[in-house]
Design a protein around this motif. Structure first.
Motif, PDB file in Angstrom:
ATOM      1  N   ASP A   1     108.558 -35.442  63.227  1.00 19.31           N
ATOM      2  CA  ASP A   1     108.832 -34.815  61.907  1.00 19.31           C
ATOM      3  C   ASP A   1     108.638 -35.842  60.826  1.00 19.31           C
ATOM      4  O   ASP A   1     108.239 -35.340  59.626  1.00 19.31           O
ATOM      5  N   GLU A   2     108.987 -37.197  61.015  1.00 20.77           N
ATOM      6  CA  GLU A   2     108.569 -37.846  59.823  1.00 20.77           C
ATOM      7  C   GLU A   2     107.316 -38.238  59.728  1.00 20.77           C
ATOM      8  O   GLU A   2     107.040 -38.483  58.444  1.00 20.77           O
TER       9      GLU A   2
ATOM     10  N   SER B   1     105.799 -35.271  57.910  1.00 19.45           N
ATOM     11  CA  SER B   1     106.428 -34.990  56.411  1.00 19.45           C
ATOM     12  C   SER B   1     105.263 -36.002  55.650  1.00 19.45           C
ATOM     13  O   SER B   1     105.210 -35.825  54.605  1.00 19.45           O
TER      14      SER B   1
ATOM     15  N   ASP C   1     101.415 -34.660  53.264  1.00 18.36           N
ATOM     16  CA  ASP C   1     101.820 -33.428  52.897  1.00 18.36           C
ATOM     17  C   ASP C   1     101.017 -32.943  51.993  1.00 18.36           C
ATOM     18  O   ASP C   1     101.265 -32.169  50.841  1.00 18.36           O
TER      19      ASP C   1
END
Length: 150
Positions: free
Chosen positions: A4-5, A8, A11
């Motif tokens: 998830d990091e 992110s 983007d």
């Protein structure tokens, strides 16, 4: 850094940089796969020493990369995983023309259709030899020298 990091960080910016500590080859491959799924391609990787690495990615604006990113984002919004278990197949390459049969030549220029007979071939003089041919027999011996009187 979990999935998830990593996700992110990709983007939609034109260029993304990741500074990583000691990372395994499998983890590095996973990061590359996530970036690829979100429409990025690896620009360069720098080894900073002490097990640290810097990865730079650039957004790929090709139509197939944008489509892949849209599908990934739609899958994430639906609660699915970042990477699909089955990657959609890339479009097939354009097919090549079938090979010509042996002894087949491509057609030459077409003559217009007419009911007139074709013109006669040009008349040319027969080619002349550039060097005269050798005689069929050797030349006769020369006359003996005349005696000198004295």
């Amino acid at each position: 850094m979990d999935d998830d990091e990593i996700r992110s960080r990709f983007d939609g910016r034109g260029e993304v940089g990741l500074l990583l500590g000691a990372v395994t080859a499998a983890r590095r491959r996973r990061i590359d796969d996530i970036g690829h799924a979100l429409g990025y391609r690896l620009l360069d990787a720098q080894n900073l020493g002490y097990g640290r690495i810097r990865l730079r990615y650039r957004r790929d604006d090709a139509p197939h990369a944008r489509r892949r990113a849209e599908q990934t984002i739609a899958r994430l919004r639906a609660g699915g995983p970042v990477l699909s278990a089955i990657e959609p197949a890339p479009p097939p390459p354009p097919s090549e023309p079938p090979p010509a049969p042996a002894g087949h030549r491509p057609p030459g220029p077409r003559r217009p259709l007419s009911h007139e007979p074709p013109p006669p071939p040009p008349v040319a003089a027969p080619p002349r030899p550039r060097v005269p041919p050798l005689p069929p027999y050797p030349p006769a011996p020369g006359a003996p020298p005349a005696p000198r009187g004295g």
